[in-house]
Design a protein around this motif. Structure first.
Motif, mmCIF file in Angstrom:
data_model
loop_
_atom_site.group_PDB
_atom_site.id
_atom_site.type_symbol
_atom_site.label_atom_id
_atom_site.label_comp_id
_atom_site.label_asym_id
_atom_site.label_seq_id
_atom_site.Cartn_x
_atom_site.Cartn_y
_atom_site.Cartn_z
ATOM 1 N N THR A 33 2.125 -0.962 -6.977
ATOM 2 C CA THR A 33 1.920 -0.461 -5.633
ATOM 3 C C THR A 33 2.827 0.733 -5.395
ATOM 4 O O THR A 33 4.019 0.665 -5.664
ATOM 5 N N LEU A 106 5.206 -2.022 7.357
ATOM 6 C CA LEU A 106 4.806 -2.120 5.962
ATOM 7 C C LEU A 106 5.811 -2.938 5.155
ATOM 8 O O LEU A 106 5.443 -3.828 4.385
ATOM 9 N N GLU A 138 -4.196 7.869 6.835
ATOM 10 C CA GLU A 138 -3.578 7.378 5.607
ATOM 11 C C GLU A 138 -2.629 6.216 5.872
ATOM 12 O O GLU A 138 -2.484 5.308 5.053
ATOM 13 N N HIS A 139 -1.961 6.230 7.045
ATOM 14 C CA HIS A 139 -1.100 5.106 7.414
ATOM 15 C C HIS A 139 -1.935 3.856 7.692
ATOM 16 O O HIS A 139 -1.578 2.751 7.277
ATOM 17 N N GLN A 142 -2.993 2.309 4.397
ATOM 18 C CA GLN A 142 -1.942 1.550 3.713
ATOM 19 C C GLN A 142 -1.766 0.159 4.333
ATOM 20 O O GLN A 142 -1.570 -0.825 3.620
ATOM 21 N N LEU A 171 -7.361 6.589 1.110
ATOM 22 C CA LEU A 171 -6.088 6.422 0.415
ATOM 23 C C LEU A 171 -5.717 7.661 -0.382
ATOM 24 O O LEU A 171 -6.574 8.465 -0.772
ATOM 25 N N ASP A 175 -2.564 5.492 -4.373
ATOM 26 C CA ASP A 175 -3.003 4.258 -3.736
ATOM 27 C C ASP A 175 -4.409 3.873 -4.182
ATOM 28 O O ASP A 175 -4.729 2.694 -4.313
#
Length: 626
Positions: A33, A106, A138-139, A142, A171, A175
């Motif tokens: 990851t 996260l 993109e956040h 995730q 992503l 990712d």
């Protein structure tokens, strides 16, 4: 992309298409990851959590937030999820900026997953859902992956898969590499019935993934037909995320087709002490053979009796008769005799494991090794965060050998063994368990302290506290004595993990109440009816089943499948065959099984959700066993 070239294009490529799935083995480099972009702290994270908290207490607000996030990330990298959680819990999310709160979310979610707390991760994400919807795409993506990991840990494989596929286009490249890998692992673990049902109700990229997986997971399909179907899939899904992998898949599949055997000699005992086991294996082989006849052209099979003294003469006769692949023999000593001949005239898959590493290049081994089960239990204990294990096994060479396999793997993973005990079946088992748990010693210590103090002491007996779980080797009769003894001697809460030996293969609720709470590994054939066509065929041909030889019958099914897939497993060591005896992969010319997990509840074996625990910081991700 490096991941795609090094992992998917080379590994996924051949193995999955021909009925093999690819999930990273212990020797495969797992794509990790991507690290969370945390602010860099002014100083390195202190080794001790208490020291970290003391230093943080003396910092101003901005420095404290930056250092907490940075040090929590460091602790996660060191597999210290609980310490990371405690640091993150000291922050007030309301005092964080939007970017800081994203990082906090996260890291907090990953720390909870590292402690097997998927429900807490999902609750956290739900609590902040309105704010998450305001984050950059993109956040959001995730955090979608974090949610997908939590769902997979709960065994909700299809929900996790849907989450991953939806998030994939948003992503980053790194990712996407990780997500691509995890999508495949999920697809390879979905039960066949769930996979078929999901295809009917899906569309877009998700449908493409599901149909490709269904193509891959047919272990007895005709290889030429699979090449045709893969070409058809490529034409239909030209813009699919998996399309770049297909050319190498086709190349590997065509090579596998060119090397498949045309005549298979099967060396099994039809006389001698192993003839009943040989009969169960033969019937499993024929069940798989008849199933393949419906889908393509199977090889010619010829059976030879290996129950006599001269196995080399039998082997040579099979080769003289035109065999280009030999399956067998079953007896360990006879397999060793063949392996000792040096280079063999044809590829040979023995149906047992031999003890020497000096083997011909075309000699392979497959069997139902309890040592593999012991190693899987050690892996599971480590993934659950356990550090100390106890071992209880029956006296004798067999028990000692399997226990040692557990010890070797457990210590390799950094665990320690606090107590090892053997037992004899009978009334002495209760005393063995009591002595192992140090119950009498705890009461004596309490009495001794009471004599030298005026304080009122609690002298209730207790078990030792330096075992995170017990590795138990026992058959059902032995287990029915051990588990009640554990419960009686204050160890009802002690996790107990066992091999398939603990389960007879048939539900017996009245007698197996005494096994309640024991978790164990066993083959899919015994625990599930996912491969319904094979179960129906077996029930039709042998309605009475095979009793205690049922697992050998299942081994015969997989042994037959392996003759056509051995090339792929050998050429791509990280590939897997989804077998009825487990997920099969190869290590050093040896087929290794990964089994399913179950637990006794109400005297019945209840299958546990399949999850995986791989990836950065040893955090759980989708699709191996609970």
């Amino acid at each position: 992309m490096e991941f795609r070239k090094a992992y998917l294009a080379a590994l996924l490529a051949a193995a999955v298409v021909a009925g093999c799935s690819t999930t990273p083995s212990s020797k495969t480099k797992v794509y990790e990851t991507p690290a969370v972009a945390t602010p860099r702290a002014p100083t390195d994270a202190p080794a001790a959590l208490s020291a970290a908290r003391n230093q943080l207490a003396g910092m101003d607000a901005d420095e404290r937030i930056t250092s907490t996030l940075s040090w929590a990330s460091t602790y996660l990298g060191e597999k210290r999820a609980a310490d990371a959680s405690q640091l993150l819990a000291d922050l007030n999310p309301g005092q964080l900026s939007s970017e800081q709160r994203f990082t906090w979310l996260l890291l907090s979610g990953r720390a909870q997953l590292g402690q097997q707390q998927a429900d807490k991760t999902l609750t956290l994400l739900q609590q902040y859902q309105d704010e998450i919807l305001q984050y950059p795409a993109e956040h959001q993506a995730q955090l979608d992956l974090l949610r997908a990991d939590a769902l997979a840990m709960q065994g909700k494989l299809l929900d996790s898969l849907q989450q991953r596929v939806a998030a994939h286009p948003l992503l980053s490249e790194d990712d996407q590499g990780y997500n691509h890998n995890m999508i495949w692992q999920l697809l390879m673990q979905l039960p066949n019935t769930d996979l078929a049902d999901a295809i009917d109700g899906s569309s877009g990229d998700l449908r493409g993934w599901l149909t490709l997986a269904q193509l891959y997971r047919d272990p007895i399909a005709d290889l030429d037909a699979q090449v045709t179907r893969l070409n058809q899939w490529s034409a239909q899904w030209r813009t699919h995320p998996a399309i770049d992998d297909v050319p190498q898949m086709l190349d590997a599949l065509e090579k596998a087709a060119s090397q498949r055997p045309s005549q298979v000699a099967i060396l099994l005992p039809t006389t001698g002490p192993l003839q009943t086991a040989g009969k169960a294996l033969q019937e499993g082989i024929m069940t798989a053979f008849y199933q393949q006849q419906k889908n393509g052209q199977p090889p010619t099979l010829r059976f030879y009796d290996s129950g006599g003294d001269d196995v080399l003469a039998v082997y040579q006769q099979a080769v003289t008769d035109g065999a280009d692949f030999v399956l067998g023999p079953l007896a360990k000593d006879k397999a060793a005799t063949i392996a000792a001949q040096g280079t063999l005239p044809v590829t040979t898959l023995a149906l047992n494991y031999i003890d020497t590493d000096n083997r011909p290049d075309n000699f392979f081994q497959f069997g139902l090794a309890p040592e593999d089960e012991a190693r899987q239990i050690a892996n599971h204990g480590a993934r659950k965060g356990a550090l100390q294990a106890g071992i209880l096994y029956p006296e004798g060479e067999w028990g000692a050998r399997v226990a040692q396999a557990f010890v070797d793997r457990w210590q390799e993973l950094g665990g320690s063994v606090t107590i090892t005990r053997t037992y004899q079946e009978g009334p002495s088992i209760g005393e063995t368990v009591k002595e192992m748990l140090l119950v009498a010693q705890s009461q004596k210590r309490g009495n001794a302290v009471s004599r030298f103090t005026s304080l009122k002491m609690d002298n209730q007996p207790r078990r030792r506290q330096d075992m995170d779980f017990l590795f138990l080797l026992a058959d059902p009769n032995q287990g029915r004595q051990v588990k009640p003894a554990l419960n009686f001697h204050y160890a009802k809460d002690l996790p107990v993990y066992s091999t398939a030996l603990i389960y007879s293969g048939e539900d017996n609720p009245r007698r197996d109440q005494d096994l309640n709470g024991i978790r164990f590994v066993d083959m899919p054939w015994i625990l599930t009816d996912d491969n319904q066509a094979l179960h129906d065929a077996a029930n039709e041909q042998w309605p009475d089943g095979h009793g205690r030889y049922e697992r050998l019958f299942a081994m015969g099914i997989d042994a037959y499948r392996l003759q056509g897939r051995l090339y792929l497993l050998n050429a791509l060591p990280s590939s897997e065959l989804p077998g009825v005896t487990g997920r099969l992969h190869m290590e050093n010319q040896r087929i290794v099984r990964e089994l399913n997990w179950a637990v006794f509840v109400g005297g019945k074996a209840k299958t546990l959700p399949q999850v995986t625990e791989t990836g950065q910081n040893n955090l759980p991700h989708a699709a191996t066993t609970q």
